[in-house]
Write a protein that holds these residues in place. Structure first.
Motif, PDB file in Angstrom:
ATOM      1  N   ASP A   1       0.831  -1.198   0.000  1.00  0.00           N
ATOM      2  CA  ASP A   1       0.000   0.000   0.000  1.00  0.00           C
ATOM      3  C   ASP A   1       0.869   1.254   0.000  1.00  0.00           C
ATOM      4  OD1 ASP A   1      -2.256  -1.459  -0.022  1.00  0.00           O
ATOM      5  OD2 ASP A   1      -2.808  -1.130   2.066  1.00  0.00           O
TER       6      ASP A   1
ATOM      7  N   TRP B   1      -8.949   4.217   2.717  1.00  0.00           N
ATOM      8  CA  TRP B   1      -8.878   3.240   1.630  1.00  0.00           C
ATOM      9  C   TRP B   1      -7.500   3.384   0.999  1.00  0.00           C
ATOM     10  CZ3 TRP B   1     -12.772   6.498   2.799  1.00  0.00           C
ATOM     11  CH2 TRP B   1     -14.026   5.941   3.124  1.00  0.00           C
TER      12      TRP B   1
ATOM     13  N   TRP C   1      -4.132   1.634  -1.544  1.00  0.00           N
ATOM     14  CA  TRP C   1      -3.795   0.770  -2.674  1.00  0.00           C
ATOM     15  C   TRP C   1      -2.335   0.978  -3.049  1.00  0.00           C
ATOM     16  CZ3 TRP C   1      -6.685   5.166  -2.796  1.00  0.00           C
ATOM     17  CH2 TRP C   1      -6.251   6.206  -3.609  1.00  0.00           C
TER      18      TRP C   1
ATOM     19  N   THR D   1      -5.397  -4.583  -5.701  1.00  0.00           N
ATOM     20  CA  THR D   1      -6.224  -4.638  -4.500  1.00  0.00           C
ATOM     21  C   THR D   1      -6.397  -3.272  -3.839  1.00  0.00           C
ATOM     22  OG1 THR D   1      -5.469  -6.897  -4.095  1.00  0.00           O
ATOM     23  CG2 THR D   1      -6.484  -5.741  -2.248  1.00  0.00           C
ATOM     24  N   PHE D   2      -7.631  -3.000  -3.385  1.00  0.00           N
ATOM     25  CA  PHE D   2      -7.926  -1.864  -2.513  1.00  0.00           C
ATOM     26  C   PHE D   2      -8.168  -2.405  -1.104  1.00  0.00           C
ATOM     27  CE2 PHE D   2      -9.206  -0.173  -6.643  1.00  0.00           C
ATOM     28  CZ  PHE D   2      -8.604   1.079  -6.622  1.00  0.00           C
ATOM     29  N   ASN D   3      -7.596  -1.736  -0.095  1.00  0.00           N
ATOM     30  CA  ASN D   3      -7.771  -2.134   1.294  1.00  0.00           C
ATOM     31  C   ASN D   3      -8.506  -1.051   2.066  1.00  0.00           C
ATOM     32  OD1 ASN D   3      -6.229  -4.652   1.196  1.00  0.00           O
ATOM     33  ND2 ASN D   3      -4.453  -3.329   0.891  1.00  0.00           N
ATOM     34  N   HIS D   4      -9.326  -1.476   3.012  1.00  0.00           N
ATOM     35  CA  HIS D   4     -10.098  -0.545   3.818  1.00  0.00           C
ATOM     36  C   HIS D   4      -9.771  -0.754   5.290  1.00  0.00           C
ATOM     37  CE1 HIS D   4     -13.352   1.559   5.737  1.00  0.00           C
ATOM     38  NE2 HIS D   4     -13.766   0.440   6.294  1.00  0.00           N
ATOM     39  N   ASP D   5      -9.456   0.334   6.003  1.00  0.00           N
ATOM     40  CA  ASP D   5      -9.174   0.283   7.431  1.00  0.00           C
ATOM     41  C   ASP D   5     -10.080   1.255   8.169  1.00  0.00           C
ATOM     42  OD1 ASP D   5      -7.058  -1.554   7.076  1.00  0.00           O
ATOM     43  OD2 ASP D   5      -5.651   0.054   6.677  1.00  0.00           O
TER      44      ASP D   5
ATOM     45  N   THR E   1      -7.366  -3.230  10.905  1.00  0.00           N
ATOM     46  CA  THR E   1      -7.344  -3.685   9.519  1.00  0.00           C
ATOM     47  C   THR E   1      -8.729  -4.167   9.115  1.00  0.00           C
ATOM     48  OG1 THR E   1      -5.040  -4.368   9.714  1.00  0.00           O
ATOM     49  CG2 THR E   1      -6.313  -5.303   7.892  1.00  0.00           C
TER      50      THR E   1
ATOM     51  N   THR F   1     -11.422  -4.853   5.510  1.00  0.00           N
ATOM     52  CA  THR F   1     -11.569  -5.784   4.406  1.00  0.00           C
ATOM     53  C   THR F   1     -10.922  -5.225   3.149  1.00  0.00           C
ATOM     54  OG1 THR F   1     -13.727  -4.817   3.961  1.00  0.00           O
ATOM     55  CG2 THR F   1     -13.666  -6.789   5.329  1.00  0.00           C
ATOM     56  N   SER F   2     -10.958  -6.008   2.089  1.00  0.00           N
ATOM     57  CA  SER F   2     -10.319  -5.588   0.843  1.00  0.00           C
ATOM     58  C   SER F   2     -11.156  -6.064  -0.333  1.00  0.00           C
ATOM     59  CB  SER F   2      -8.898  -6.143   0.735  1.00  0.00           C
ATOM     60  OG  SER F   2      -8.920  -7.559   0.727  1.00  0.00           O
TER      61      SER F   2
ATOM     62  N   THR G   1     -10.482  -6.765  -4.722  1.00  0.00           N
ATOM     63  CA  THR G   1      -9.599  -6.719  -5.873  1.00  0.00           C
ATOM     64  C   THR G   1     -10.366  -6.195  -7.083  1.00  0.00           C
ATOM     65  OG1 THR G   1     -10.122  -8.956  -6.625  1.00  0.00           O
ATOM     66  CG2 THR G   1      -8.346  -8.711  -4.993  1.00  0.00           C
TER      67      THR G   1
END
Length: 556
Positions: free
Chosen positions: A200, A213, A215, A220-224, A237, A239-240, A242
Motif C-alpha cells: 500500500d 482506503w 492501494w 487490491t484496494f484495502n479498507h481500514d 485492519t 476488508t479488501s 480486488t
C-alpha cells in the motif's frame, strides 16, 4: 465482497463507505462505465497518478507526473467522470514539487497539499479562488516528514487543520503529524505511525478520519477503520476488494491507480491500468446499487400512456454521456436527419423538451445507424449502401453544430451498414452486418477515418432469430444486448462475453419478451429502436408503427 454504506457526516464526497463481506456476489455490483483517460484530452497515459473530486462533485482534478501539472475539469453531472469538460486550467508545480504522488484539497477549496517526490516532504499551496487550480500559489514545505520515511506517497489533512497523515512507501507506514498551530506547516511535529499492507502506497480518507482506503502497485484496494478519528494508533485492519472482485477483467486492467466515491456511496470511480500488457489507463465506475445490463431484472409495466414526440425517426437512438439528451436518426430519402431532444430528467423520455434537427447531412442517404465518439465531437452515420460518413460537431453532442468532415469509409460490401458504437478510445467502431453478425472496424488514427482503417469480418455465431435491432455493448464490452422481432413478441436478448467487445466469446443467450397494454403482445415490427443507459439500469424504446416512446427499467 461488496461495498456498503454507513451514513455519517461529511466523508468522501459526503458519505462514508467501506468494504464488507456479503452473501451477495460481487457480480451483482460490476463496474458499469469505462473510458480511457486519454479521452480527457491530455496525454496522461501512463503518467496519470492521482485524481480527486471536490466535495460537491462538480470538479475533478488529475495529476500528471510527466508535466508536473494538476489539471482541472468540470463535471456537468456531479461525481460522473464521464460528464467532464476541460476547464483549460492547470497548475504547474514542478518548480517546487516533484509530482509523482498524491495530493489533497481542503473542503472549501482554498488549500492544497502535495506529497513531494523530490524532497519526500509535503508542499503547501493556497488558492486565491476556491477550487480554481490555476490560482494555486506555493507557500512552504514541511521539514519533518522525510526523517520518518524516504518515500512519501499520499497525504491527508483533518478539516480542523490539526493533523496530517502521510503514507510512506519505504517503511509501509501511515505516519501522523500534529500541527502546533492549525494549518501552519512550520509547527508540524511527528507523533506516531502505524504499519499497513506491504504494497500500500496511496490512500484517501473520510472527513472525520475514521476510515481510509489504500492501494499500491497491485490489483487490491484495502479498507481500514480508526476507533478515534485522526489517530492512527486506533487503526483496525478492515476488508479488501480486488479489481477482479469488482468484475474488472485482467484483459482490461490489473493494477490500481486511484479511487474516489460519489456522494452517497452507491458508486465508486476506480483508476486502473494493465501493467502486464502495458495497456491504457482507464477510469471505471463501480456501481453497487444495481445489476447492470442484466435483463433478468428487467421490469416492464405497460404504460398508461405513451409519449409522442414530433419526429418521424425510426432507425437508431442514442444518448449523450449523462442522459440529458436523446438523439434519433431518420432518413428523408435525400439526406439523414438527427433530431436532438433535451431531457430535463436523465434518460426519461417524458421529460423531453423542444427538439433540434440537424441539417444538410446530404452525404448520407438511406441512413440506418449512427454513433458518437466519447467526447461527442464526432458522429458517424452508416447507410444501407456500403458507406459510413464522418461528421464533426464543433459543440459536443450539439446537432446544430454538425458539419461534414469530408471523410467517409467505403467498406467494400453493403452488409456492413449499421455502425452502432465506438469504443472510449476512439480506435474501434462496432458494426452489425444487417443480420446477426457483429464485427469491428479498426481506425489507425483515433476518432477519424483520415488515417486509414481495417474492416474485420463479422462474427455470426450468436444464436439469434432474424435481424438484430439496436445492438449495444456495455461500456466494458463484457455484455451485449440486441432487440429481436419474432413472430409473437418483441424480445430483448443479452449475452455475456468473456473477452471485451469480442462477439466470438459470447456465452449462451438470455432473453426477455415485452407485452403492450392493448393487444397483450407487441407486434413483431412494433419496437423499432431502443437504447440503454451507460449504467445498464434503464432505457427508452420506440414503437415503430405509431411513433410512441416509453421508458423501461432493467433494475432498481
Amino acid at each position: 465482497m461488496l461495498w456498503s454504506k454507513s451514513i455519517g457526516a461529511g466523508g468522501i464526497g459526503g458519505g462514508e463507505w467501506l468494504f464488507t463481506t456479503s452473501n451477495t456476489a460481487i457480480a451483482d455490483a460490476p463496474y458499469t462505465t469505462i473510458f480511457a483517460v486519454d479521452a480527457l484530452g491530455i496525454d496522461l497515459t501512463p503518467a496519470f497518478d492521482f485524481f480527486r473530486f471536490e466535495n460537491s462533485g462538480t470538479k475533478m482534478y488529475v495529476s500528471d507526473r510527466t508535466t508536473d501539472r494538476i489539471y482541472q475539469y468540470s463535471l456537468s453531472t456531479a461525481y460522473d467522470a464521464m460528464s467532464f469538460s476541460y476547464d483549460s486550467k492547470f497548475r504547474y508545480v514542478g518548480g517546487n514539487t516533484g509530482l509523482d504522488n498524491g495530493f489533497v484539497m481542503s473542503s472549501d477549496g482554498s488549500k492544497l497539499w502535495i506529497t513531494d517526490n523530490f524532497t519526500e516532504e509535503v508542499d503547501y499551496y493556497t488558492l486565491s479562488t476556491n477550487f480554481d487550480i490555476s490560482t494555486a500559489t506555493y507557500v512552504t514545505t514541511s521539514t519533518v516528514v522525510a526523517a520518518q520515511d524516504t518515500t512519501g506517497r499520499s497525504c491527508a489533512v483533518s478539516s480542523d487543520g490539526n493533523t496530517l497523515w502521510v503514507s510512506g512507501g519505504a517503511d509501509n507506514q501511515i505516519m501522523e503529524f500534529a500541527f502546533g498551530t492549525s494549518f501552519d506547516m512550520s509547527t508540524l511535529s511527528f507523533t506516531q505511525e502505524s504499519a499497513w499492507g506491504a504494497s500500500d502506497d496511496y490512500f484517501i480518507t473520510n472527513s472525520d478520519g475514521t476510515k481510509s482506503w489504500s492501494w499500491g502497485n497491485n490489483d487490491t484496494f484495502n479498507h481500514d477503520t480508526y476507533s478515534t478519528g485522526w489517530d492512527v494508533s486506533t487503526r483496525t485492519t478492515g476488508t479488501s476488494a480486488t479489481l477482479s472482485d469488482m468484475g474488472i477483467s485482467t484483459t482490461v486492467a490489473d493494477e490500481t491507480s486511484g479511487l474516489q466515491w460519489n456522494s452517497d456511496g452507491t458508486a465508486a470511480w476506480v483508476a486502473a491500468y494493465s501493467g502486464t500488457i502495458g495497456g491504457a489507463l482507464y477510469l471505471l465506475k463501480v456501481d453497487y446499487a444495481t445489476t447492470a445490463y442484466d435483463i433478468s431484472d428487467l421490469t416492464w409495466s405497460p404504460p398508461a400512456s405513451w409519449t409522442s414526440l414530433s419526429e418521424s425517426g425510426r432507425w437508431a437512438m442514442k444518448f449523450n454521456n449523462n442522459g440529458s439528451k436523446m438523439f434519433v436518426l431518420r432518413d428523408t430519402g435525400s439526406q439523414a436527419v438527427v433530431t436532438e431532444f433535451p431531457l430535463s430528467t436523465a434518460y426519461d423520455v417524458t421529460s423531453a423538451g423542444t427538439p433540434v434537427n440537424s441539417s444538410n447531412l446530404t452525404e448520407t442517404t438511406t441512413a440506418r445507424s449512427f454513433c458518437f465518439n466519447a467526447a461527442g465531437t464526432k458522429m458517424f452515420i452508416s447507410a444501407a449502401s456500403r458507406y459510413i460518413y464522418e461528421y464533426d460537431l464543433s459543440s459536443p453532442f450539439d446537432v446544430s453544430s454538425i458539419s461534414y468532415s469530408g471523410n467517409s469509409l467505403d467498406v467494400g460490401f453493403a452488409l456492413v451498414r449499421l455502425c452502432f458504437q465506438m469504443n472510449s478510445a476512439g480506435t474501434e467502431i462496432y458494426y452489425n452486418d444487417g443480420n446477426d453478425g457483429i464485427g469491428v472496424i479498426d481506425l489507425t488514427t483515433a476518432n477519424t477515418f483520415s488515417g486509414g482503417y481495417t474492416v474485420n469480418s463479422a462474427y455470426t455465431g450468436m444464436v439469434h432469430t432474424g435481424q438484430m435491432y439496436s445492438p449495444q455493448f456495455s461500456p466494458d464490452g463484457l455484455r451485449f444486448v440486441a432487440w429481436e422481432h419474432g413472430s409473437i413478441n418483441s424480445t430483448l436478448n443479452s449475452w455475456i462475453l468473456s473477452t471485451p467487445f469480442d462477439a466470438s466469446t459470447a456465452g449462451s443467450k438470455t432473453d426477455k419478451s415485452f407485452t403492450d397494454h392493448t393487444d397483450g403482445v407487441l407486434n413483431p415490427d412494433e419496437i423499432s429502436i431502443a437504447q440503454i443507459n451507460r449504467n445498464g439500469t434503464k432505457g427508452i424504446l420506440r414503437l415503430d408503427n405509431v411513433g410512441f416512446y416509453t421508458n423501461f427499467t432493467l433494475s432498481e
